[in-house]
Design a protein around this motif. Structure first.
Motif, short mmCIF file in Angstrom:
data_model
loop_
_atom_site.label_atom_id
_atom_site.label_comp_id
_atom_site.label_asym_id
_atom_site.label_seq_id
_atom_site.Cartn_x
_atom_site.Cartn_y
_atom_site.Cartn_z
N GLN A 35 58.17 -12.09 22.64
CA GLN A 35 58.68 -13.42 22.96
C GLN A 35 57.76 -14.09 23.96
OE1 GLN A 35 60.81 -13.44 26.24
NE2 GLN A 35 60.75 -15.66 26.30
N MET A 36 57.40 -15.35 23.70
CA MET A 36 56.53 -16.12 24.58
C MET A 36 57.32 -17.24 25.24
SD MET A 36 53.61 -14.63 24.21
CE MET A 36 52.42 -13.89 23.09
N GLN A 37 57.28 -17.30 26.55
CA GLN A 37 58.03 -18.33 27.29
C GLN A 37 57.02 -19.36 27.82
OE1 GLN A 37 61.54 -17.35 28.46
NE2 GLN A 37 61.94 -19.18 29.62
N TYR A 38 56.66 -20.30 26.95
CA TYR A 38 55.65 -21.29 27.32
C TYR A 38 56.22 -22.39 28.21
CZ TYR A 38 52.92 -19.13 23.54
OH TYR A 38 52.24 -18.25 22.73
N SER A 39 57.43 -22.87 27.87
CA SER A 39 58.06 -23.93 28.66
C SER A 39 59.58 -23.86 28.48
CB SER A 39 57.56 -25.30 28.23
OG SER A 39 58.30 -26.33 28.88
N PRO A 40 60.35 -23.74 29.58
CA PRO A 40 59.86 -23.57 30.93
C PRO A 40 59.08 -22.26 31.04
CG PRO A 40 62.21 -23.11 30.84
CD PRO A 40 61.84 -23.65 29.50
N TYR A 41 58.03 -22.30 31.84
CA TYR A 41 57.10 -21.18 31.89
C TYR A 41 57.79 -19.95 32.48
CZ TYR A 41 53.07 -18.29 32.69
OH TYR A 41 52.19 -17.23 32.68
N GLY A 42 57.52 -18.79 31.87
CA GLY A 42 58.14 -17.57 32.37
C GLY A 42 57.53 -16.32 31.79
N THR A 43 58.31 -15.26 31.85
CA THR A 43 57.86 -13.92 31.49
C THR A 43 58.01 -13.66 29.99
OG1 THR A 43 58.48 -13.11 33.67
CG2 THR A 43 58.28 -11.46 31.95
N SER A 44 57.09 -12.87 29.48
CA SER A 44 57.12 -12.45 28.08
C SER A 44 57.76 -11.07 27.98
CB SER A 44 55.69 -12.42 27.54
OG SER A 44 55.67 -11.96 26.21
N PHE A 45 58.65 -10.91 26.99
CA PHE A 45 59.30 -9.63 26.72
C PHE A 45 59.01 -9.22 25.28
CE2 PHE A 45 61.68 -11.31 30.25
CZ PHE A 45 62.10 -10.21 30.98
N MET A 46 59.03 -7.90 25.04
CA MET A 46 58.85 -7.37 23.69
C MET A 46 60.20 -6.85 23.18
SD MET A 46 56.37 -6.83 21.45
CE MET A 46 54.81 -6.45 22.29
N LEU A 47 60.61 -7.32 22.00
CA LEU A 47 61.84 -6.86 21.36
C LEU A 47 61.51 -6.16 20.05
CD1 LEU A 47 62.93 -9.01 23.40
CD2 LEU A 47 64.66 -9.57 21.71
N VAL B 4 56.74 -7.49 29.24
CA VAL B 4 55.30 -7.47 29.01
C VAL B 4 54.55 -8.01 30.22
CG1 VAL B 4 53.42 -8.31 27.55
CG2 VAL B 4 55.61 -7.69 26.52
N GLY B 5 55.03 -9.14 30.76
CA GLY B 5 54.36 -9.77 31.89
C GLY B 5 54.31 -11.28 31.69
N PRO B 6 53.52 -11.99 32.51
CA PRO B 6 53.46 -13.45 32.39
C PRO B 6 53.00 -13.87 31.00
CG PRO B 6 52.39 -12.70 34.42
CD PRO B 6 52.68 -11.48 33.61
N THR B 7 53.65 -14.88 30.45
CA THR B 7 53.26 -15.43 29.16
C THR B 7 51.90 -16.12 29.29
OG1 THR B 7 55.58 -15.79 28.56
CG2 THR B 7 53.94 -17.06 27.34
N PRO B 8 51.00 -15.94 28.32
CA PRO B 8 49.75 -16.72 28.36
C PRO B 8 50.07 -18.21 28.43
CG PRO B 8 49.66 -15.04 26.65
CD PRO B 8 51.06 -15.04 27.16
N LYS B 9 49.35 -18.94 29.27
CA LYS B 9 49.68 -20.36 29.48
C LYS B 9 49.07 -21.23 28.38
CE LYS B 9 50.69 -20.32 34.39
NZ LYS B 9 50.53 -21.01 35.69
N LYS B 10 49.84 -22.26 28.02
CA LYS B 10 49.31 -23.29 27.12
C LYS B 10 49.99 -24.61 27.49
CE LYS B 10 52.41 -23.30 23.11
NZ LYS B 10 52.51 -23.19 21.66
N ASP B 11 49.33 -25.70 27.16
CA ASP B 11 49.89 -27.01 27.46
C ASP B 11 51.00 -27.34 26.46
OD1 ASP B 11 48.25 -27.55 29.63
OD2 ASP B 11 46.65 -28.41 28.37
N VAL B 12 52.15 -27.74 27.00
CA VAL B 12 53.27 -28.17 26.17
C VAL B 12 53.63 -29.58 26.61
CG1 VAL B 12 55.65 -27.74 25.48
CG2 VAL B 12 54.13 -25.81 25.96
N SER B 13 53.52 -30.54 25.72
CA SER B 13 53.85 -31.92 26.06
C SER B 13 55.30 -32.02 26.52
CB SER B 13 53.66 -32.82 24.83
OG SER B 13 54.08 -34.12 25.09
N GLY B 14 55.51 -32.50 27.75
CA GLY B 14 56.86 -32.60 28.31
C GLY B 14 57.39 -31.29 28.83
N GLY B 15 56.54 -30.26 28.90
CA GLY B 15 56.98 -28.95 29.36
C GLY B 15 57.13 -28.89 30.87
N THR B 16 57.78 -27.81 31.35
CA THR B 16 58.00 -27.62 32.78
C THR B 16 57.64 -26.20 33.19
OG1 THR B 16 60.31 -27.02 32.37
CG2 THR B 16 59.87 -29.31 32.93
N ALA B 17 57.24 -26.08 34.47
CA ALA B 17 56.88 -24.77 35.00
C ALA B 17 57.42 -24.56 36.41
CB ALA B 17 55.36 -24.60 35.01
#
Length: 394
Positions: free
Chosen positions: A269-281, A224-237
């Motif tokens: 699928q949303m990859q918020y943390s670690p931040y990454g690409t979104s795929f459709m399954l 799909v492309g880059p996952t929409p960003k959101k703040d995740v406590s303790g997350g990494t990018a």
């Protein structure tokens, strides 16, 4: 950024996901179906963190082929969705199966339905000091729905549907996984990992390469492309963040599931943390796309295999080839299988085949560390709840 390994998936002309036409010829057989459904999952390492899996279901008889990769956080090529995406998408598909089936049984008309799910995991400690441990946290599920049930009845209805999911069996209580270990073709006792009492299964070797697709299985996974960003406590990018020695981070993998008009579940699928690409399954229980249990089983196998790759790359150990055979046993769904009970599952049984010049003790440690750091084995060992939020939509 230096990629780890070759981009075998990206260079391949073969469709990444497909239903296998010649499972018997390959030699993959479903396990004995003890409690409703049994999946046998073969997984092999391709290159770096790229992996390939074949999953055969006793319930459906179907065999599916998948591939998995990682993003920049593990210096991967981002050629396919990450291991945790499979469990999140399979879980959302399973919940949707039970909601729809329970509605049919109780005569509830659902006019609109969308699931927004968040799975959370943790990684804490030092790999060098052997203190690193993976963890799993409670799941958040928002159900967006249009139906005529009042608030109290709708809440009860959705709680019952989530309990009816076969995956509920791996979430409730604390289930320790079981293992068999082989090094260079010879069976080796496990050290700390709990040993499976049965016979070690045959090594699948290079039989994966024989898999041939049936017709019309394109489009089961799309980037799909880059996952929409959101703040995740303790997350990494940051790049290679998952390869740092000292870690204290929180992972957040999302899944947004909707039912298409043709009855196939479409799950982003949303990859918020670690931040990454979104795929459709895609998922379906009738053979047009992989069923929920198959996606879940693939995810557990892929995640466990990733931990081997992470451990040996961080400690510069020799492990040129490694594979697993994993058996998962699920009950039928409480609604979709007509049992009227909460979903249940048996401990996961995993047979590990390592090809390495390292010592027996190091091979045993590879298994122990991989089990300790695997998010989805932690998922099974942790008593988890699905925290439900309901949003009415018109």
């Amino acid at each position: 950024m230096a990629h780890l390994g070759e981009d075998i998936i990206g260079r391949s002309t073969q469709t990444p996901f497909f239903k296998v036409a010649n499972a018997d010829e390959i030699g993959i057989q479903a396990p004995e179906n003890r409690i409703g459904d049994a999946d046998r999952t073969w997984v092999r390492s391709l290159s770096g963190f790229q992996k390939e899996a074949l999953v055969r279901s006793a319930k459906t008889g179907d065999t599916w082929r998948f591939v998995s990769d990682e993003g920049q956080y593990l210096n991967g090529h981002d050629a396919a969705c990450c291991p945790l995406a499979f469990l999140s998408c399979g879980m959302a598909a399973s919940y949707m199966n039970e909601i729809i089936a329970l509605a049919e049984q109780q005569g509830v008309e659902i006019r609109k339905l969308k699931l927004i799910q968040d799975n959370y995991y943790t990684m804490k400690g030092s790999m060098m000091k052997r203190t690193m441990v993976g963890g799993a946290e409670n799941i958040e599920l928002q159900v967006e729905i249009d139906c005529d049930l009042d608030d109290a009845a709708l809440n009860d209805f959705l709680v019952n549907a989530t309990y009816a999911s076969p995956l509920n069996g791996l979430m409730r209580g604390q289930i320790e996984s079981l293992f068999k270990l082989s090094k260079n073709g010879s069976e080796l006792a496990t050290a700390n990992a709990f040993e499976f009492s049965g016979t070690i299964l045959p090594d699948p070797g290079d039989h994966f390469a024989k898999a041939m697709p049936t017709d019309a299985t394109d489009g089961l996974m799309t980037k799909v492309g880059p996952t929409p960003k959101k703040d995740v406590s303790g997350g990494t990018a940051t790049n290679a963040s998952s390869l740092s020695d000292e870690q204290n981070r929180r992972l957040n993998i999302g899944a947004v599931a909707e039912l298409r008009k043709d009855g196939i579940k479409q799950i982003q699928q949303m990859q918020y943390s670690p931040y990454g690409t979104s795929f459709m399954l895609l998922s379906s229980e009738d053979g047009r796309a992989p069923d929920a249990n198959t996606l879940i089983s693939a995810g557990i196998g892929f995640c466990f295999m990733t931990q081997f790759g992470r451990f040996v790359s961080m400690l510069k150990l020799d492990l040129p080839d490694y594979r697993i055979v994993q058996d998962t046993h699920f009950s039928l769904g409480g609604a979709s299988g007509g049992t009227g009970k909460a979903g249940s599952a048996d401990p996961i049984e995993t047979h590990v085949y390592l090809e390495t010049s390292e010592s027996d003790a190091t091979a045993q440690e590879m298994l122990d560390i991989s089990e300790k750091t695997c998010f989805l084995h932690a998922f099974c060992k942790t008593d988890l709840k699905t925290k439900l939020k309901i949003k009415r939509i018109a």
